[in-house]
Write an enzyme that holds these catalytic residues in place. Structure first.
Site, PDB file in Angstrom:
ATOM      1  N   SER A  75       0.910  -1.005  -0.024  1.00 58.75           N
ATOM      2  CA  SER A  75       0.097  -0.018   0.072  1.00 58.75           C
ATOM      3  C   SER A  75       0.488   1.189  -0.113  1.00 58.75           C
ATOM      4  O   SER A  75      -0.057   2.168  -0.217  1.00 58.75           O
ATOM      5  CB  SER A  75      -0.857  -0.317   1.282  1.00 58.75           C
ATOM      6  OG  SER A  75      -1.685  -0.910   1.046  1.00 58.75           O
ATOM      7  N   LYS A  78       0.445   3.352  -2.841  1.00 59.22           N
ATOM      8  CA  LYS A  78      -0.471   4.008  -3.410  1.00 59.22           C
ATOM      9  C   LYS A  78      -0.997   6.164  -3.226  1.00 59.22           C
ATOM     10  O   LYS A  78      -1.027   6.897  -3.991  1.00 59.22           O
ATOM     11  CB  LYS A  78      -1.875   3.623  -1.814  1.00 59.22           C
ATOM     12  CG  LYS A  78      -3.050   2.828  -1.803  1.00 59.22           C
ATOM     13  CD  LYS A  78      -3.488   2.370  -0.538  1.00 59.22           C
ATOM     14  CE  LYS A  78      -4.157   0.848  -1.037  1.00 59.22           C
ATOM     15  NZ  LYS A  78      -4.621   0.459  -0.033  1.00 59.22           N
ATOM     16  N   TYR A 200      -2.855  -2.307 -10.372  1.00 59.48           N
ATOM     17  CA  TYR A 200      -3.251  -2.621  -8.489  1.00 59.48           C
ATOM     18  C   TYR A 200      -2.304  -3.480  -7.954  1.00 59.48           C
ATOM     19  O   TYR A 200      -2.124  -2.952  -7.475  1.00 59.48           O
ATOM     20  CB  TYR A 200      -5.177  -2.396  -8.483  1.00 59.48           C
ATOM     21  CG  TYR A 200      -4.323  -2.425  -6.448  1.00 59.48           C
ATOM     22  CD1 TYR A 200      -4.592  -1.082  -6.259  1.00 59.48           C
ATOM     23  CD2 TYR A 200      -5.283  -3.301  -6.264  1.00 59.48           C
ATOM     24  CE1 TYR A 200      -4.325  -0.866  -5.132  1.00 59.48           C
ATOM     25  CE2 TYR A 200      -5.165  -3.661  -4.687  1.00 59.48           C
ATOM     26  CZ  TYR A 200      -4.929  -2.556  -4.064  1.00 59.48           C
ATOM     27  OH  TYR A 200      -5.304  -2.145  -2.770  1.00 59.48           O
ATOM     28  N   TYR A 252      -3.206   5.205  10.461  1.00 58.81           N
ATOM     29  CA  TYR A 252      -4.122   3.954  11.649  1.00 58.81           C
ATOM     30  C   TYR A 252      -6.025   4.235   9.991  1.00 58.81           C
ATOM     31  O   TYR A 252      -5.677   5.877   9.586  1.00 58.81           O
ATOM     32  CB  TYR A 252      -4.412   4.674  12.764  1.00 58.81           C
ATOM     33  CG  TYR A 252      -3.433   4.403  13.241  1.00 58.81           C
ATOM     34  CD1 TYR A 252      -3.740   3.632  13.787  1.00 58.81           C
ATOM     35  CD2 TYR A 252      -2.350   4.679  13.582  1.00 58.81           C
ATOM     36  CE1 TYR A 252      -2.572   2.446  15.058  1.00 58.81           C
ATOM     37  CE2 TYR A 252      -1.275   4.632  14.538  1.00 58.81           C
ATOM     38  CZ  TYR A 252      -1.473   3.483  15.724  1.00 58.81           C
ATOM     39  OH  TYR A 252      -0.419   3.213  16.447  1.00 58.81           O
ATOM     40  N   VAL A 270       1.183  -3.758   4.057  1.00 54.91           N
ATOM     41  CA  VAL A 270       0.509  -4.744   5.179  1.00 54.91           C
ATOM     42  C   VAL A 270       2.874  -6.001   4.835  1.00 54.91           C
ATOM     43  O   VAL A 270       2.913  -6.788   5.707  1.00 54.91           O
ATOM     44  CB  VAL A 270       0.092  -6.065   4.675  1.00 54.91           C
ATOM     45  CG1 VAL A 270      -1.289  -5.874   5.067  1.00 54.91           C
ATOM     46  CG2 VAL A 270       0.055  -6.299   2.683  1.00 54.91           C
TER      47      VAL A 270
END
Lengths: 621, 621
Positions: A75, A78, A200, A252, A270
């Site tokens: 991620s 992104k 993606y 978060y 992750v």
């Protein structure tokens, strides 16, 4: 394992290096969390790995622990894809497709902003898929090539996709596939979901080390310019938007708590990677694979929290020092021009040159810094005369500073004062400032840039003061007996001196003396102006002094007859009286009083100049 | 109407003043929104009013339009009450009672964070009531007095409550009353709801102008110190927490969009007031009573958005310039100490003094700036010798900089180098740095502060170079014929000179020459060291030079016999040969060659010193 190739590694006994190593060793024992396991490839990570990397604003790198161990970016890709979408489509179009609100939901939530028919933000999976849709090409190869090229330029080295991870993501990404189809169903995305998801999954499968990520983060910190390669990859407006979204949605799902506790734009993945950005200062990245329940690296979070706290990096803590933007303010009386003056001229300037002031700015000129500089300039304008703003030591000049400074000429003119901007060529962003001045409604204010250097602007002020005081120097019809260098010589000896002099003419720019030559004469300027210059390291020359009518140069020849230490050049047409040292010494042997008087005058003049120089040195303090 | 009394109003033709007036006139035609009407008092506001005020970091104020028109503070009171609660109870206790998450709901929402049994954040009514509960006293009068005292110190003038507004709020605040009872029911608050609501309604009813609010905002910007009164009202940690909550929860219910668009911590109130903070730079406040559907001032929002955009104030845009933190780096060869040296000593230093380097830091020392300074110092240490870090021009030194600098002595010692921190007394936060050094595990590194000034640290390096080179000066048994000032005098004339000299002794600290005295002698140092000093503006003295054995001072008396321009003081026990000018002139009349030689030597020496001074001036550039 691939090491970042730029080779500007900072190792060794620096304080920060010690800090990072101590932090690393503190956190080795922190064993909470679990390695991600939704695909088998991620479970193979060594749970004990902990790497930290910092890239500073000038591209220097600090590393500790497993800083070059590669893992997939996941991620953390992104924000960069979001930046690419902004760059390609513009802010308004992108905002229509993806929002910027934190969701309070998990990163893989399927909840969408139905009121605005878009995913909530580009940091959750739905928003990242919608962002990938904005960058999807007709073929998977083209999309992959563009994405890899961007990431590689950000990391300063060629990056590649981990094919195993990509295959696993592709095979098991049912939830993401569902999200994509749901968005197609609501017309939130347009291209075929398979192509979008291909891009993606690929963007998530790029292999990076935390050193790579620290450099990618530093590129965001430096308004889109990679501090190692120097390439401008994103426009500053794009990085502002990317960092804003990272601040509220990057970590978060609890935007408030993250800003409260850490206060840095950041993004996690992750695989256990986290990157954080301190705008203008540095990029930080951590790699540690064990994740908390939300999916953030446990030790990565702790590194960010402690690093930000220990180094005062919280966005709400920054303490610029606008008063430091004005390096010093002085008058032409305190620091005169390098135009050499006679005693009478010096006295007139002592009395009158207070109406010429210089504001020396330094460091980055942002809003409050430029406001402070303008405030000081306007305050000096209230005293009348001329105000010079010297940009030689200015750092970056941002848009706000440009706007404030471009309005300064009008404000100073309102007070009946002249304004000059000098040394703008030396300022890294001087050209931008000048362009803004050109763009003013009435065009560049006349006279603002008349003088390129502070020295020549001060000199012009001095000439005005001398003209007003009626002290114009001896002109071209001075008498030798009236010259400072011949003061105290008996009237009967003057004709002897006159017979020792020859009168020579020089064309504009002509070299009268060249440094290194044997010194055989000294000179009295009869007409025009002579510049004394010394060679500079860059091969040019720099004016250290000048002499006008009735003033002398080359007089050190009287002392040793050695080699010239400086050049003398005619500024315009020049006429000089030239005194041969040999003849003067002969004269002195017959009439010691002549020599004593000349040497005494010379020492007195040197002493005056030394006093001025010492005052100038002190005024720098 | 009450005008802020501090009287530091900045009006006149400043660029920023023009900007504000232009902005004001641009927005006059913006008539969207409605004045709040839930109580009759608010409907009486003039919907056309538009006021803007700025307070800069140094307390200067800009105003435009209705900047001194008073209205009730309403919800803009909430951040200050939150700050007071943090100051009184500490962060952990307060976080247990009120969260820091944006809600996505209306400001008067009754939704509470039931998972954590607390309202979501202190900027919505529920959270503000819970905050007021943390500040509620046993009597309404005591609570009111404390609150008013805090707000008045923040605004720099006595503020008062509008009794009509308070009465209306009190009578019609049914919803807030419901919220308070609900929180009591869940044990989120403890004191009696009536007392809590009394304080809450009073805090909302305080009358302020947007100039007051701009100063209150500037106090948050300046880490809790009111820039007009100088009072430290909140600790820096408290303002960081307050600003964090304002950033995510202060304005819209849409945290992401506000940070994306404006990027400043801000708070609005239903009277039409908005304040915004640029940390370290300024406080901004706007008054315009017409509100949008969310309850924010329509024109207030637009002022914040445009002001932030036009002046690059977005939190994710800041561009510090860490490289500017190092003002210059030079060696003792380029800028020697003020200890006057003989030609032989100068030659030895020219060859050897390169191993002593000075890093001059400037401006605020925050993380990246201190890191840059440490990096440069460690780089110089790699060359061996001595590294001096000169703090004379340092601005603020934050905790991160203190930590990095306190580890520098160890890092430099690792390279086998000596480190000195000089001019720390001149640095505004030097004391904090020194305290951090004292607190190091091994205590303050020995020798780090041995030299208070850069001059004396360089001098010590020079002495070491001269000792290593075996150039120790003539000692106390030099011959007059060997002195620079008597160079070239025929051996037969030396006894004549010797007979003209007297030998005098001086105790440590004794004044040998006083500025302003008649100059009747010049001096040759026979033993010890003499400091040449000039009076400073502050009534002290400053060393401009020094003379050791075989060196001369007061020799300008040879030229004019006028008044002394400087003092001479014995540094330790000193012995001097004193030459009477009258006797020397008598001697010169009989033997012109003596006078010619002395004057020539004097001019040569002055010329050398002038050259050094000019080089030093150039090295500042």
């Amino acid at each position: 394992m691939n090491i970042s190739p730029h080779g500007r590694l900072t190792r060794g006994a620096s304080s920060l290096q010690h800090y990072l190593e101590a932090l690393l060793s503190d956190l080795q024992g922190m064993t909470g969390g679990e390695v991600a396991s939704y695909i088998p490839e991620l479970t193979r990570a060594n749970p004990e790995d902990l790497g930290i990397a910092l890239v500073m604003a000038d591209g220097r790198i600090y590393q500790a622990g497993a800083a070059t161990t590669e893992a997939t970016i996941q991620s953390v890709s992104k924000p960069f894809m979001y930046g690419a979408a902004l760059a390609r489509h513009g802010r308004d179009h992108v905002l229509g497709k993806v929002g910027v609100e934190p969701t309070g939901e998990r990163f893989n939530s399927i909840i969408l902003d139905e009121e605005n028919n878009r995913p909530f933000n580009p940091m959750v999976n739905a928003g990242a898929i919608a962002t990938a849709a904005l960058l999807t090409e007709d073929s998977p190869e083209a999309g992959e090539a563009q994405m890899l090229s961007l990431f590689s330029r950000l990391a300063g080295r060629p990056l590649r996709i981990d094919p195993e991870v990509f295959r696993s993501e592709h095979e098991t990404g049912h939830r993401n596939r569902a999200i994509a189809w749901m968005m197609l169903n609501s017309a939130m995305i347009e291209p075929a979901p398979d192509l979008v998801l291909d891009l993606y999954f690929k963007q998530c499968s790029v292999l990076v080390s935390c050193t790579d990520l620290a450099l990618m983060a530093a590129t965001l910190a430096m308004q889109g310019t990679n501090p190692v390669t120097g390439e401008q990859i994103f426009a500053p407006g794009v990085t502002q938007d990317v960092l804003s979204v990272m601040t509220t949605c990057g970590m978060y799902d609890y935007a408030g708590q993250w800003l409260y506790d850490v206060g840095l734009p950041a993004k996690s993945g992750v695989s256990g990677m986290i990157m954080a950005v301190t705008p203008g200062q540095m990029g930080l990245a951590v790699y540690s694979p064990r994740l908390d329940a939300v999916g953030n690296s446990v030790r990565g979070i702790e590194v960010c929290r402690r690093f930000a706290r220990d180094h005062g990096l919280h966005a709400c803590t920054s303490a610029p020092d606008p008063e430091g933007a004005v390096r010093r303010v002085y008058s032409a009386r305190e620091v005169p021009s390098k135009h050499q003056r006679s005693a009478a001229e010096r006295a007139a300037l002592e009395a009158g040159a207070g109406g010429c002031h210089v504001v020396e700015v330094q460091g980055p000129l942002y809003f409050a810094a430029a406001e402070m500089a303008a405030h000081r300039a306007i305050g000096l304008a209230a005293q009348g005369g001329t105000v010079i703003v010297d940009f030689a030591r200015a750092g970056s000049i941002d848009r706000a500073a440009t706007a404030l400074l471009s309005q300064l000429p009008g404000a100073v003119a309102d007070k009946g004062c002249q304004l000059h901007f000098t040394e703008t060529a030396a300022a890294p962003h001087g050209a931008k400032l000048l362009a803004a001045l050109e763009a003013l409604p009435g065009g560049m204010p006349e006279g603002l840039l008349r003088h390129a250097t502070t020295d020549s602007a001060i000199e012009a002020c001095e000439e005005a003061v001398l003209a007003a005081a009626g002290v114009t120097g001896p002109g071209d019809s001075f008498r030798l007996a009236g010259l400072d260098i011949f003061r105290g010589i008996a009237p009967g000896h003057i004709p002897l001196l006159e017979s020792a002099a020859a009168t020579l003419s020089y064309a504009p720019g002509e070299r009268i003396i060249t440094a290194g030559e044997e010194a055989r004469a000294f000179y009295v300027v009869a007409r025009g102006c002579v510049n004394i210059t010394v060679p500079t390291a860059s091969g040019g020359t720099r004016r250290i002094s000048s002499a006008g009518p009735g003033q002398t140069f080359g007089e050190m020849a009287m002392l040793d007859g050695g080699r010239r230490s400086a050049n003398a050049e005619a500024q315009g047409p020049v006429m000089c009286h030239v005194f041969s040292i040999a003849q003067l010494q002969e004269l002195g042997a017959q009439h010691p009083a002549i020599l004593t008087a000349i040497l005494g005058n010379l020492a007195r003049d040197l002493s005056d100049r030394l006093r001025l120089a010492n005052e100038m040195i002190h005024s720098f303090g």
